[in-house]
Design a protein around this motif. Structure first.
Motif, PDB file in Angstrom:
ATOM      1  N   UNK A 194      41.301  49.621 -47.559  1.00 39.51           N
ATOM      2  CA  UNK A 194      40.666  48.343 -48.402  1.00 39.51           C
ATOM      3  C   UNK A 194      41.375  47.900 -48.436  1.00 39.51           C
ATOM      4  N   UNK A 195      41.448  48.127 -49.747  1.00 40.44           N
ATOM      5  CA  UNK A 195      41.839  48.047 -51.033  1.00 40.44           C
ATOM      6  C   UNK A 195      43.416  46.600 -50.633  1.00 40.44           C
ATOM      7  N   UNK A 196      44.489  48.001 -50.525  1.00 43.13           N
ATOM      8  CA  UNK A 196      45.825  47.955 -50.342  1.00 43.13           C
ATOM      9  C   UNK A 196      46.075  46.632 -49.220  1.00 43.13           C
ATOM     10  N   UNK A 197      44.691  46.423 -48.529  1.00 45.80           N
ATOM     11  CA  UNK A 197      44.710  45.057 -47.423  1.00 45.80           C
ATOM     12  C   UNK A 197      44.420  43.792 -48.449  1.00 45.80           C
ATOM     13  N   UNK A 198      43.911  44.192 -49.118  1.00 43.49           N
ATOM     14  CA  UNK A 198      42.861  42.655 -49.635  1.00 43.49           C
ATOM     15  C   UNK A 198      43.834  42.404 -50.708  1.00 43.49           C
ATOM     16  N   UNK A 228      38.236  41.368 -45.213  1.00 46.15           N
ATOM     17  CA  UNK A 228      39.058  41.623 -45.697  1.00 46.15           C
ATOM     18  C   UNK A 228      39.874  40.475 -46.670  1.00 46.15           C
ATOM     19  N   UNK A 229      40.286  39.611 -45.570  1.00 47.31           N
ATOM     20  CA  UNK A 229      41.659  38.465 -46.054  1.00 47.31           C
ATOM     21  C   UNK A 229      40.266  36.823 -46.792  1.00 47.31           C
ATOM     22  N   UNK A 230      38.696  36.928 -46.256  1.00 41.28           N
ATOM     23  CA  UNK A 230      38.463  36.010 -46.849  1.00 41.28           C
ATOM     24  C   UNK A 230      37.778  36.834 -48.077  1.00 41.28           C
ATOM     25  N   UNK A 231      36.178  37.554 -48.380  1.00 41.57           N
ATOM     26  CA  UNK A 231      35.780  38.149 -49.801  1.00 41.57           C
ATOM     27  C   UNK A 231      36.270  38.906 -50.278  1.00 41.57           C
ATOM     28  N   UNK A 232      36.746  40.342 -49.397  1.00 41.22           N
ATOM     29  CA  UNK A 232      38.195  40.748 -50.543  1.00 41.22           C
ATOM     30  C   UNK A 232      39.018  40.355 -50.979  1.00 41.22           C
ATOM     31  N   UNK A 233      39.892  39.622 -50.464  1.00 38.45           N
ATOM     32  CA  UNK A 233      40.878  38.790 -50.716  1.00 38.45           C
ATOM     33  C   UNK A 233      40.812  37.890 -51.442  1.00 38.45           C
ATOM     34  N   UNK A 234      39.471  37.230 -51.434  1.00 43.78           N
ATOM     35  CA  UNK A 234      39.701  36.405 -53.098  1.00 43.78           C
ATOM     36  C   UNK A 234      38.813  37.316 -54.110  1.00 43.78           C
ATOM     37  N   UNK A 235      38.130  38.097 -53.948  1.00 41.63           N
ATOM     38  CA  UNK A 235      37.476  39.154 -55.654  1.00 41.63           C
ATOM     39  C   UNK A 235      38.735  39.131 -55.638  1.00 41.63           C
ATOM     40  N   UNK A 236      39.789  40.087 -55.112  1.00 39.64           N
ATOM     41  CA  UNK A 236      41.603  40.575 -55.440  1.00 39.64           C
ATOM     42  C   UNK A 236      41.672  39.949 -56.735  1.00 39.64           C
ATOM     43  N   UNK A 237      41.577  38.239 -56.178  1.00 40.74           N
ATOM     44  CA  UNK A 237      42.787  37.469 -57.483  1.00 40.74           C
ATOM     45  C   UNK A 237      41.772  36.101 -58.179  1.00 40.74           C
ATOM     46  N   UNK A 238      40.538  36.811 -58.240  1.00 41.97           N
ATOM     47  CA  UNK A 238      39.550  35.621 -58.597  1.00 41.97           C
ATOM     48  C   UNK A 238      39.250  34.091 -57.955  1.00 41.97           C
TER      49      UNK A 238
END
Length: 518
Positions: A194-198, A228-238
């Motif tokens: 999940x982390x690497x995908x985000x 992944x693409x929205x929630x985790x993807x957003x949080x990964x990059x502030x």
């Protein structure tokens, strides 16, 4: 830190005062989301939840989803997000199948009583011991009888918590597949999956924490794409997540304008809806000026929608591909590169793809060869929870077989042909519904179409097109459209049967439910 919750915690450390979530008039900073998630983690530990335990969550796109999601992870537990449309017996199945020990559920609405279904399903499950009902009005008093209310319980908890360390290969999330073939199965996704995908958003979309995106969250967060693409993807990059609980085109466009949305992700039917809702009341010029990235997945995007969106918004939709079992992103058209319309792009960094035959042997390297997509890389699940035989059928030597048929061109771009189970065999010929749908979408009277196979006495299957008509084309009959298709397609391909309908049945993620058509 290996724990997936590091996506939130790293951003808190760097951008505590940045807006993390927008919902209506509510704006939550990263620090506020983190504090609330810590309260959830403290509640779970108080109730005896231990690292590795499964905790289920039924919630639409509301701040509660993200807060509880990261709270579960912080406690070292595994998140089991459930589709909010599940009925009580289905809830009970998922709770039992995942061995969930605790369950958070949003109350829902009169039209969609999520909480009622959740509570009934919980009561029918022996293995799940804790149930927390999330109400929109946090001021409600504690109930005299079960179920327990979420708000007063977390209010008693401190907003600090020492996150439980997890191993890269521990299970972070169990995502249930849609169950189009038999009972739904839980795909076990590791923290690193999940982390690497985000984090792949940097390579795929140019995500940059110094210039954070504002994401419109219309894809259900309980589904892998939105999660992944929205929630985790957003949080990964502030970044900032603007939440809309249910996709409706006009409210989505209004939110995009109000919040200056730069990143939109949707399934093809959502793009179809956005384009249909554009009228003189929408400031398309400003919308287009704000929008940096538009991505599509979940199903093949018709070329006609590609073209119209580019014409209206000046942005080329980037198509991607993946499954719950692959965290989900496996391939994508790369931002800044001209995509090939109809292609799902090439494998993302760290991921390999190839085409295989039913016996796992490789398909010949020929642009016209059709094979099943197999995927290998950091995104592939651990396996199906509690189903070693199903896991063995799906994964071999690290390769996961997708069930999707595709072609690959000489430059390594993949083109989905169809789901292997959707393929129609008419009179011994293989017919791919996707190809026929693309052709029918070119007719001005066709707004949306699904092509299916129906039983036929002599041919085995006959081809049928179920069509939603565009307005102002009352003069086109079903026979007219069939005749037009006959001129465009080989004799074994064109639909002999055409049926006009007002709407097509869809999943909560906007995919057309072909199995409900006949």
């Amino acid at each position: 830190m290996a724990n997936l919750s590091a996506l939130l915690e790293d951003s808190v450390e760097k951008y505590a005062d940045r807006t993390a979530i927008v919902f209506g008039d509510t704006r939550l900073t990263y620090a506020q989301v983190d504090g609330a998630a810590n309260q959830v983690a403290n509640l779970l530990v108080e109730r005896g939840i231990e690292p590795g335990d499964k905790v289920a969550l039924s919630c639409p796109n509301l701040p509660y989803f993200t807060i509880v999601y990261y709270g579960i992870l912080k406690a070292g537990a595994t998140v089991v997000p459930l589709n909010v449309l599940l009925k009580p017996r289905e809830v009970a199945y998922h709770l039992a199948d995942s061995n969930a020990k605790a369950y958070f559920a949003f109350e829902g609405t009169p039209d969609l009583p999520i909480g009622d279904s959740a509570w009934e399903g919980f009561q029918a499950t022996d293995t799940c011991s804790e149930f927390f009902l999330i109400r929109m009005d946090a001021k409600w008093p504690e109930p005299l009888s079960p179920p327990e209310y979420f708000a007063p319980l977390v209010a008693k908890q401190p907003p600090t918590f020492e996150t439980v360390e997890r191993d890269d290969d521990d299970t972070a999330v169990i995502l249930y597949t849609s169950g189009t073939t038999g009972q739904p199965k839980g795909a076990e996704l590791r923290h690193r999956n999940m982390r690497d995908n985000a984090l792949s958003g940097q390579d795929l979309f140019g995500a940059d924490a110094d210039h954070p995106d504002t994401y419109l969250s219309v894809l259900p967060l309980f589904h892998s794409f939105g999660q992944t693409v929205i929630q985790n993807g957003a949080f990964a990059f502030g970044g900032t997540v603007v939440m809309l609980p249910r996709f409706e085109a006009k409210p989505a466009l209004d939110l995009m304008l109000r919040e200056k949305v730069t990143f939109f992700a949707g399934v093809p039917t959502m793009y179809w809806g956005l384009l249909a809702a554009l009228d003189d009341s929408i400031d398309v010029k400003t919308l287009a000026a704000n929008l940096r990235v538009a991505v599509s997945g979940g199903a093949a995007l018709p070329a006609a929608i590609h073209k119209e969106f580019k014409d209206r918004f000046g942005v080329t939709i980037l198509e991607g591909y993946g499954l719950s079992e692959t965290s989900p992103v496996a391939s994508f058209s790369v931002y800044g590169q001209e995509p090939r319309v109809g292609s799902i792009g090439r494998p993302i960094p760290g991921v390999e793809m190839k085409l295989i035959q039913s016996d796992w042997s490789d398909v010949d390297d020929d642009p016209d060869a059709v094979g099943e997509i197999a995927i290998k890389g950091h995104n592939v699940m651990k396996g199906y929870y509690g189903r070693p035989e199903a896991t063995e059928d799906a994964i071999k030597d690290g390769w996961f077989r997708s069930g999707d048929l595709a072609k690959k061109d000489q430059d390594g771009f993949y083109f989905i042909v169809d789901r292997s189970k959707d393929m129609i065999i008419r009179g011994g010929f293989n017919v791919y519904p996707r190809e026929i749908e693309e052709v029918l979408m070119e007719h001005p009277a066709v707004s949306l179409v699904a092509v299916i196979g129906v039983p036929h006495e002599s041919h085995g299957e006959e081809i049928k097109a179920v069509v939603v008509k565009n307005k102002d084309h009352d003069d086109v009959s079903e026979a007219d459209l069939a005749a037009w298709a006959k001129e465009q397609l080989a004799a074994y391909k064109y639909p002999r049967i055409v049926q006009f309908v007002d709407e097509l049945p869809m999943t909560s993620t906007g995919k057309i439910l072909k199995r409900e058509l006949s």
